[in-house]
Design a protein around this motif. Structure first.
Motif, PDB file in Angstrom:
ATOM      1  N   THR A 198       0.823  -1.211   0.000  1.00  0.00           N
ATOM      2  CA  THR A 198       0.000   0.000   0.000  1.00  0.00           C
ATOM      3  C   THR A 198       0.854   1.257   0.000  1.00  0.00           C
ATOM      4  O   THR A 198       0.483   2.270  -0.603  1.00  0.00           O
ATOM      5  CB  THR A 198      -0.935   0.002   1.228  1.00  0.00           C
ATOM      6  OG1 THR A 198      -1.659  -1.227   1.260  1.00  0.00           O
ATOM      7  CG2 THR A 198      -1.922   1.151   1.163  1.00  0.00           C
ATOM      8  N   ALA A 199       2.018   1.191   0.653  1.00  0.00           N
ATOM      9  CA  ALA A 199       2.895   2.365   0.734  1.00  0.00           C
ATOM     10  C   ALA A 199       3.367   2.799  -0.651  1.00  0.00           C
ATOM     11  O   ALA A 199       3.337   3.990  -0.993  1.00  0.00           O
ATOM     12  CB  ALA A 199       4.090   2.055   1.633  1.00  0.00           C
ATOM     13  N   GLU A 200       3.807   1.829  -1.462  1.00  0.00           N
ATOM     14  CA  GLU A 200       4.269   2.151  -2.813  1.00  0.00           C
ATOM     15  C   GLU A 200       3.120   2.662  -3.671  1.00  0.00           C
ATOM     16  O   GLU A 200       3.280   3.602  -4.448  1.00  0.00           O
ATOM     17  CB  GLU A 200       4.901   0.910  -3.459  1.00  0.00           C
ATOM     18  CG  GLU A 200       6.228   0.485  -2.860  1.00  0.00           C
ATOM     19  CD  GLU A 200       7.363   1.422  -3.266  1.00  0.00           C
ATOM     20  OE1 GLU A 200       7.133   2.364  -4.050  1.00  0.00           O
ATOM     21  OE2 GLU A 200       8.486   1.213  -2.778  1.00  0.00           O
ATOM     22  N   LEU A 201       1.949   2.044  -3.532  1.00  0.00           N
ATOM     23  CA  LEU A 201       0.794   2.474  -4.307  1.00  0.00           C
ATOM     24  C   LEU A 201       0.372   3.892  -3.938  1.00  0.00           C
ATOM     25  O   LEU A 201       0.013   4.690  -4.800  1.00  0.00           O
ATOM     26  CB  LEU A 201      -0.376   1.514  -4.090  1.00  0.00           C
ATOM     27  CG  LEU A 201      -0.318   0.186  -4.855  1.00  0.00           C
ATOM     28  CD1 LEU A 201      -1.350  -0.785  -4.304  1.00  0.00           C
ATOM     29  CD2 LEU A 201      -0.535   0.400  -6.345  1.00  0.00           C
ATOM     30  N   SER A 202       0.415   4.225  -2.652  1.00  0.00           N
ATOM     31  CA  SER A 202      -0.006   5.556  -2.211  1.00  0.00           C
ATOM     32  C   SER A 202       0.909   6.651  -2.725  1.00  0.00           C
ATOM     33  O   SER A 202       0.489   7.794  -2.903  1.00  0.00           O
ATOM     34  CB  SER A 202      -0.063   5.607  -0.678  1.00  0.00           C
ATOM     35  OG  SER A 202       1.217   5.380  -0.126  1.00  0.00           O
TER      36      SER A 202
END
Length: 406
Positions: A198-202
């Protein structure tokens, strides 16, 4: 008109029906078993099919044009999936549901019942029929084995819309060809997307887009269901998520594969020991590799089905892959080549296992991106030394665990 698909393909059958301006219905059946000589696409379909033993499809014609398609003995869920997009509540009583269940084409009767009760408009019914026809033909044009029979007879009534066969199959054939280019990151419409990073996607997506992904990637919804819920074309959806799958931020889970009992959380998380995956159709080799590597502190996972193994790579995220060259369905060269086309596996060491100590095999292995090779039979020390050459166990245990990507 009847026969087998190894004698005449679906496209040609549809063209003959169009040319003869036929009215009636086409039934296509495919029976799959593990012993069958399946193509790559059909092997994937066999794994993901909820009814893996037998599948059937119906196509209905009026004067050489398609008026409806149904996949198997439909339980109306396909229509309900599309109605979800339009936020339609059906509210049919028990008597009407029983009546629909007894019809020859329950989906079609369902849509007409909704029309007659003014629950949906003709425009919505038109759109849903078009989507159902497209997705059924997409599956049929991907099929390479099975049997068919065309029966002339009265047309399915009443008719709301008809489709010219020529332009339709040209469009869907192109989609099937483009879909195959997404392999191996995306393999089947029945795969389930799950968020991994989720961190990379955000950092790459807007908050609104990320929230939508979090809502739909719930570990239960397949790609095909998601396309229906969003009223989008399956190929368009697959292309949209493909970059995130390649980066390893979004994962596609094989819903039919339960042998490893991987959960959404554990499949993508960092592991404490170097994870080695061995792909070899010989059970004794797999058992030996697992036993040797586990004794030396490695997490070893052996897979004997090459097609199944390829799909699982994106869940397992190994630190090194041992892959046999000579295997049915997919050989080691093909697997290595497919994995190297994914950014997630560009830096992962891939060691080819071969019973041949020939110069040509080594050259071919290098050409498809193999890191090294190991000749069978090999002893414990040979295997461990080669693995240690590319996966430093002590270094692995002493540094933060992050899957290698580029």
């Amino acid at each position: 008109m009847q026969g087998n698909l190894n004698e005449i393909d679906i496209r040609s059958i549809l063209q003959l029906i169009e040319l003869g301006q036929r009215t009636g219905q086409l039934l296509v059946e495919a029976s799959f078993s593990k012993q069958d000589d399946l193509t790559q696409d059909e092997s994937i379909r066999y794994r993901h099919s909820k009814n893996s033993r037998k599948q059937s499809w119906f196509v209905f014609f009026l004067n050489g044009q398609i008026i409806y398609c149904q996949a198997g003995e439909s339980n109306l869920s396909r229509v309900d999936d599309y109605l979800r997009y339009y936020q339609v509540e059906t509210k049919l009583d028990q008597k009407q549901n029983i009546s629909l269940a007894t019809q020859n084409v329950p989906e079609y009767g369902y849509l007409w019942t909704l029309l007659e009760r003014n629950i949906i408009s003709p425009k919505i019914a038109h759109s849903i029929i078009q989507r159902l026809v497209h997705e059924t033909l997409f599956d049929l044009l991907s099929l390479h084995q099975g049997s068919f029979i065309f029966r002339q007879g009265a047309a399915l009534a009443p008719q709301l819309i008809s489709f010219e066969i020529g332009p339709l199959i040209a469009q869907i054939t192109q989609q099937v060809q483009e879909w195959k280019r997404l392999y191996p990151q995306i393999q089947s419409p029945e795969q389930i997307p799950i968020l991994v990073d989720t961190a990379e996607l955000s950092s790459s997506l807007s908050l609104a887009t990320l929230q939508k992904l979090q809502h739909w990637a719930d570990g239960k919804t397949t790609l095909r269901q998601l396309a229906r819920y969003l009223n989008r074309d399956l190929l368009t959806l697959a292309k949209a998520i493909s970059p995130y799958v390649q980066q390893g931020w979004l994962q596609l889970v094989d819903s039919a594969t339960t042998s490893l009992a991987l959960t959404p959380d554990s499949a993508g998380q960092d592991h404490d020991h170097p994870r080695i995956v061995c792909i070899d159709d010989t059970t004794t080799i797999c058992e030996a590799v697992e036993s040797i590597l586990k004794l030396h502190g490695y997490e070893a996972i052996a897979l004997t089905n090459p097609l199944e193994a390829l799909g699982l790579m994106f869940q397992l995220r190994p630190d090194l892959i041992l892959c046999d060259i000579a295997m049915p369905e997919l050989d080691g060269y093909e697997i290595c080549n497919m994995l190297r086309h994914s950014t997630a596996f560009r830096l992962v060491p891939i060691i080819m296992l071969t019973g041949k100590d020939g110069f040509i095999d080594r050259v071919r292995a290098r050409m498809v991106g193999a890191t090294d090779y190991l000749t069978k039979p090999f002893d414990d020390s040979e295997l461990v030394m080669l693995v240690e050459k590319y996966v430093n166990y002590k270094s692995f245990m002493g540094t933060p665990k992050k899957y290698k990507t580029c």
